[in-house]
Scaffold this motif. Structure first.
Motif, PDB file in Angstrom:
ATOM      1  N   SER A 289      28.405 -14.307 -20.110  1.00 30.02           N
ATOM      2  CA  SER A 289      26.924 -14.348 -19.586  1.00 30.02           C
ATOM      3  C   SER A 289      27.063 -13.777 -18.297  1.00 30.02           C
ATOM      4  O   SER A 289      28.098 -13.938 -17.651  1.00 30.02           O
ATOM      5  CB  SER A 289      26.296 -15.618 -19.985  1.00 30.02           C
ATOM      6  OG  SER A 289      26.869 -16.646 -19.178  1.00 30.02           O
ATOM      7  N   LEU A 290      25.813 -13.562 -17.747  1.00 28.51           N
ATOM      8  CA  LEU A 290      25.559 -13.286 -16.311  1.00 28.51           C
ATOM      9  C   LEU A 290      25.736 -14.591 -15.615  1.00 28.51           C
ATOM     10  O   LEU A 290      26.385 -14.577 -14.528  1.00 28.51           O
ATOM     11  CB  LEU A 290      24.366 -12.638 -16.306  1.00 28.51           C
ATOM     12  CG  LEU A 290      24.068 -11.133 -16.676  1.00 28.51           C
ATOM     13  CD1 LEU A 290      22.909 -10.633 -16.358  1.00 28.51           C
ATOM     14  CD2 LEU A 290      25.178 -10.303 -16.246  1.00 28.51           C
ATOM     15  N   ASP A 291      25.393 -15.745 -16.101  1.00 27.76           N
ATOM     16  CA  ASP A 291      25.477 -17.012 -15.361  1.00 27.76           C
ATOM     17  C   ASP A 291      26.985 -17.242 -15.297  1.00 27.76           C
ATOM     18  O   ASP A 291      27.471 -17.791 -14.053  1.00 27.76           O
ATOM     19  CB  ASP A 291      24.952 -18.055 -16.244  1.00 27.76           C
ATOM     20  CG  ASP A 291      23.290 -17.826 -15.925  1.00 27.76           C
ATOM     21  OD1 ASP A 291      22.732 -17.416 -15.132  1.00 27.76           O
ATOM     22  OD2 ASP A 291      22.580 -18.898 -16.964  1.00 27.76           O
ATOM     23  N   ALA A 292      27.890 -17.177 -16.239  1.00 23.50           N
ATOM     24  CA  ALA A 292      29.186 -17.319 -16.106  1.00 23.50           C
ATOM     25  C   ALA A 292      29.660 -16.463 -15.091  1.00 23.50           C
ATOM     26  O   ALA A 292      30.648 -16.697 -14.115  1.00 23.50           O
ATOM     27  CB  ALA A 292      30.016 -17.100 -17.321  1.00 23.50           C
ATOM     28  N   LEU A 293      29.372 -14.929 -15.121  1.00 23.97           N
ATOM     29  CA  LEU A 293      29.925 -14.237 -13.814  1.00 23.97           C
ATOM     30  C   LEU A 293      29.453 -14.606 -12.559  1.00 23.97           C
ATOM     31  O   LEU A 293      30.388 -14.816 -11.645  1.00 23.97           O
ATOM     32  CB  LEU A 293      29.298 -12.740 -14.345  1.00 23.97           C
ATOM     33  CG  LEU A 293      29.553 -11.675 -13.458  1.00 23.97           C
ATOM     34  CD1 LEU A 293      31.062 -11.517 -12.907  1.00 23.97           C
ATOM     35  CD2 LEU A 293      28.896 -10.446 -13.716  1.00 23.97           C
ATOM     36  N   LYS A 294      28.350 -14.930 -12.430  1.00 22.27           N
ATOM     37  CA  LYS A 294      27.952 -15.481 -11.315  1.00 22.27           C
ATOM     38  C   LYS A 294      28.553 -16.544 -10.639  1.00 22.27           C
ATOM     39  O   LYS A 294      28.858 -16.715  -9.491  1.00 22.27           O
ATOM     40  CB  LYS A 294      26.260 -15.740 -11.273  1.00 22.27           C
ATOM     41  CG  LYS A 294      25.638 -16.306  -9.920  1.00 22.27           C
ATOM     42  CD  LYS A 294      24.205 -16.525  -9.981  1.00 22.27           C
ATOM     43  CE  LYS A 294      23.487 -16.828  -8.617  1.00 22.27           C
ATOM     44  NZ  LYS A 294      22.146 -16.997  -8.599  1.00 22.27           N
ATOM     45  N   ALA A 295      28.845 -17.557 -11.527  1.00 21.55           N
ATOM     46  CA  ALA A 295      29.657 -18.755 -11.078  1.00 21.55           C
ATOM     47  C   ALA A 295      31.029 -18.365 -10.660  1.00 21.55           C
ATOM     48  O   ALA A 295      31.447 -18.834  -9.655  1.00 21.55           O
ATOM     49  CB  ALA A 295      29.641 -19.810 -12.150  1.00 21.55           C
ATOM     50  N   GLN A 296      31.797 -17.321 -11.126  1.00 27.48           N
ATOM     51  CA  GLN A 296      32.864 -17.081 -10.910  1.00 27.48           C
ATOM     52  C   GLN A 296      32.818 -16.171  -9.587  1.00 27.48           C
ATOM     53  O   GLN A 296      33.888 -16.390  -8.881  1.00 27.48           O
ATOM     54  CB  GLN A 296      33.544 -16.285 -12.115  1.00 27.48           C
ATOM     55  CG  GLN A 296      34.936 -15.520 -11.682  1.00 27.48           C
ATOM     56  CD  GLN A 296      36.089 -16.640 -11.643  1.00 27.48           C
ATOM     57  OE1 GLN A 296      36.277 -17.644 -12.625  1.00 27.48           O
ATOM     58  NE2 GLN A 296      36.722 -16.860 -10.454  1.00 27.48           N
ATOM     59  N   VAL A 297      31.919 -15.239  -9.497  1.00 24.44           N
ATOM     60  CA  VAL A 297      32.001 -14.744  -8.240  1.00 24.44           C
ATOM     61  C   VAL A 297      31.562 -15.683  -6.772  1.00 24.44           C
ATOM     62  O   VAL A 297      32.217 -15.328  -5.933  1.00 24.44           O
ATOM     63  CB  VAL A 297      30.687 -13.630  -8.273  1.00 24.44           C
ATOM     64  CG1 VAL A 297      30.447 -12.941  -6.926  1.00 24.44           C
ATOM     65  CG2 VAL A 297      30.963 -12.661  -9.090  1.00 24.44           C
ATOM     66  N   ASN A 298      30.981 -16.674  -7.166  1.00 22.85           N
ATOM     67  CA  ASN A 298      30.700 -17.895  -6.112  1.00 22.85           C
ATOM     68  C   ASN A 298      32.245 -18.448  -5.771  1.00 22.85           C
ATOM     69  O   ASN A 298      32.458 -18.453  -4.709  1.00 22.85           O
ATOM     70  CB  ASN A 298      29.702 -18.952  -6.664  1.00 22.85           C
ATOM     71  CG  ASN A 298      28.516 -18.588  -6.371  1.00 22.85           C
ATOM     72  OD1 ASN A 298      27.983 -17.965  -5.226  1.00 22.85           O
ATOM     73  ND2 ASN A 298      27.540 -18.596  -7.074  1.00 22.85           N
ATOM     74  N   LEU A 299      33.049 -18.624  -6.613  1.00 24.73           N
ATOM     75  CA  LEU A 299      34.331 -18.990  -6.439  1.00 24.73           C
ATOM     76  C   LEU A 299      35.201 -17.946  -5.863  1.00 24.73           C
ATOM     77  O   LEU A 299      36.093 -18.199  -5.024  1.00 24.73           O
ATOM     78  CB  LEU A 299      35.268 -19.380  -7.930  1.00 24.73           C
ATOM     79  CG  LEU A 299      34.396 -20.561  -8.645  1.00 24.73           C
ATOM     80  CD1 LEU A 299      35.012 -20.807  -9.908  1.00 24.73           C
ATOM     81  CD2 LEU A 299      34.685 -21.883  -7.806  1.00 24.73           C
ATOM     82  N   ASP A 300      34.940 -16.678  -6.294  1.00 26.24           N
ATOM     83  CA  ASP A 300      35.784 -15.546  -5.859  1.00 26.24           C
ATOM     84  C   ASP A 300      35.426 -15.659  -4.095  1.00 26.24           C
ATOM     85  O   ASP A 300      36.316 -15.408  -3.186  1.00 26.24           O
ATOM     86  CB  ASP A 300      35.429 -14.193  -6.411  1.00 26.24           C
ATOM     87  CG  ASP A 300      36.014 -14.205  -7.665  1.00 26.24           C
ATOM     88  OD1 ASP A 300      36.679 -15.052  -8.201  1.00 26.24           O
ATOM     89  OD2 ASP A 300      35.191 -13.402  -8.319  1.00 26.24           O
ATOM     90  N   ILE A 301      34.165 -15.534  -3.790  1.00 31.47           N
ATOM     91  CA  ILE A 301      33.801 -15.779  -2.534  1.00 31.47           C
ATOM     92  C   ILE A 301      34.304 -16.756  -1.616  1.00 31.47           C
ATOM     93  O   ILE A 301      34.563 -16.707  -0.296  1.00 31.47           O
ATOM     94  CB  ILE A 301      32.188 -15.571  -2.329  1.00 31.47           C
ATOM     95  CG1 ILE A 301      31.476 -14.358  -2.917  1.00 31.47           C
ATOM     96  CG2 ILE A 301      31.746 -15.960  -0.949  1.00 31.47           C
ATOM     97  CD1 ILE A 301      30.126 -14.298  -3.095  1.00 31.47           C
ATOM     98  N   LYS A 302      34.071 -17.855  -2.285  1.00 33.12           N
ATOM     99  CA  LYS A 302      34.894 -19.170  -1.491  1.00 33.12           C
ATOM    100  C   LYS A 302      36.206 -19.025  -1.124  1.00 33.12           C
ATOM    101  O   LYS A 302      36.783 -19.304  -0.279  1.00 33.12           O
ATOM    102  CB  LYS A 302      34.603 -20.228  -2.352  1.00 33.12           C
ATOM    103  CG  LYS A 302      35.037 -21.643  -1.939  1.00 33.12           C
ATOM    104  CD  LYS A 302      34.557 -22.794  -2.745  1.00 33.12           C
ATOM    105  CE  LYS A 302      35.265 -24.226  -2.230  1.00 33.12           C
ATOM    106  NZ  LYS A 302      34.903 -25.331  -3.056  1.00 33.12           N
ATOM    107  N   ARG A 303      37.064 -18.445  -2.081  1.00 35.74           N
ATOM    108  CA  ARG A 303      38.260 -18.277  -1.809  1.00 35.74           C
ATOM    109  C   ARG A 303      38.626 -17.168  -0.676  1.00 35.74           C
ATOM    110  O   ARG A 303      39.522 -17.290   0.086  1.00 35.74           O
ATOM    111  CB  ARG A 303      39.126 -17.647  -3.299  1.00 35.74           C
ATOM    112  CG  ARG A 303      40.782 -17.749  -3.017  1.00 35.74           C
ATOM    113  CD  ARG A 303      41.541 -17.180  -4.139  1.00 35.74           C
ATOM    114  NE  ARG A 303      42.818 -16.909  -4.027  1.00 35.74           N
ATOM    115  CZ  ARG A 303      43.803 -16.600  -4.863  1.00 35.74           C
ATOM    116  NH1 ARG A 303      43.183 -16.222  -6.129  1.00 35.74           N
ATOM    117  NH2 ARG A 303      44.863 -16.354  -4.625  1.00 35.74           N
TER     118      ARG A 303
END
Length: 312
Positions: A289-303
């Motif tokens: 889902s797009l929500d799952a993608l958004k959550a992962q992108v937030n983690l990518d940005i954090k890293r």
């Protein structure tokens, strides 16, 4: 540097030159040594230094999607060769029909009669003509017949390692950007005009600058921490992340570099952007889902921000 597109555009004024032939993919330090030697020999003989390349590259015709990934786009290759002092770049269209020409025809018709070569530099493993019948030994025989000078280009080693496009691709696949920069003599980058995309990143809250990857196969795939700048403004560099790939969650059809830059909100459409991968964060993947993608992108940005020492 003069660009000659196709054999049909070789003119009488192009007769007489020092020539080197190859793919020169990436224009790495080994290639740079070959070109510097070519230019030096050309200057000594008061001849133009000419580089001949093939488009598409031969393996892209024969192997198609299984051909090795290109390290550099044509535009980047042109700029690198120009900076090394090459006078003319001859782009020969490669096709199955062209590959059927005999080795003798290639030397006599193209190299001798049209280009009038006086000096030729190729690798000692260079093959040409139908069935790859032509080789360095063939050129040595032709040298005596037609009276041009011939030299083999030696492999260039850096820290006792041979520099080659194959090794570069392996370092890129491993995301070893330090080794890549050593072999290239510069940082690896994607350089292209920012285009309109699906605006999916903006919908998710992560606006992106999109570059189309005009390559048959890309040497990098995944999500990376990057540095980016507008071409001709390298002093203004921005940190960010970029997805390089097909965007499987959005059913993407084009290979893109989608860069999200931190603390940057200007309009980049139509401008040329340079994106330098610094660290691989993860492989590209498809989300449910797009929500799952958004959550992962937030983690990518954090890293990525942690890598750059930036505050959340």
């Amino acid at each position: 540097m003069e660009l000659i597109r196709g054999i049909r555009n070789i003119k009488a004024r192009h007769y007489g030159c020092a020539l080197s032939i190859g793919n020169f993919d990436g224009v790495h330090q080994g290639h740079q040594q070959v070109i510097k030697r070519l230019v030096e020999q050309a200057r000594q003989r008061a001849l133009p230094a000419v580089v001949m390349i093939f488009e598409p590259q031969p393996l892209e015709v024969f192997a198609k999607d299984k051909a090795p990934a290109r390290i550099s786009r044509f535009r980047d290759k042109y700029q690198q060769l120009k900076s090394l002092g090459v006078d003319r770049l001859l782009v020969v269209r490669f096709s199955h029909e062209f590959a059927q020409q005999s080795a003798d025809y290639f030397v006599r018709q193209l190299l001798v009669e049209l280009l009038g070569i006086k000096y030729l530099a190729v690798g000692d493993d260079f093959h040409f003509g139908k069935g790859r019948e032509g080789n360095f030994a063939s050129l040595q025989a032709a040298k005596k017949q037609y009276g041009f000078e011939l030299t083999a280009t030696d492999s260039f080693c850096l820290n006792q390692q041979r520099v080659s496009s194959t090794i570069l691709r392996q370092h890129l696949a491993d995301a070893d950007f330090s080794s890549v920069a050593q072999l290239l003599g510069r940082k690896f980058s994607f350089n292209g005009k920012v285009i309109h995309g699906q605006k999916l990143g903006r919908q998710l809250g992560f606006a992106t600058a999109n570059l189309k990857v005009a390559r048959h196969v890309c040497p990098l795939h995944g999500v990376f921490a990057v540095k980016a700048y507008v071409q001709h403004q390298p002093e203004h560099r921005f940190s960010g992340i970029a997805n390089i790939g097909w965007r499987p969650t959005a059913a993407g059809k084009d290979l893109l570099v989608e860069a999200h830059l931190f603390e940057f909100d200007a309009n980049l459409y139509g401008q040329r952007l340079v994106v330098e991968p610094q660290l691989k964060i993860r492989d590209e993947q498809k989300f449910d889902s797009l929500d799952a993608l958004k959550a992962q992108v937030n983690l990518d940005i954090k890293r990525a921000k942690a890598y750059y020492g930036l505050a959340e």
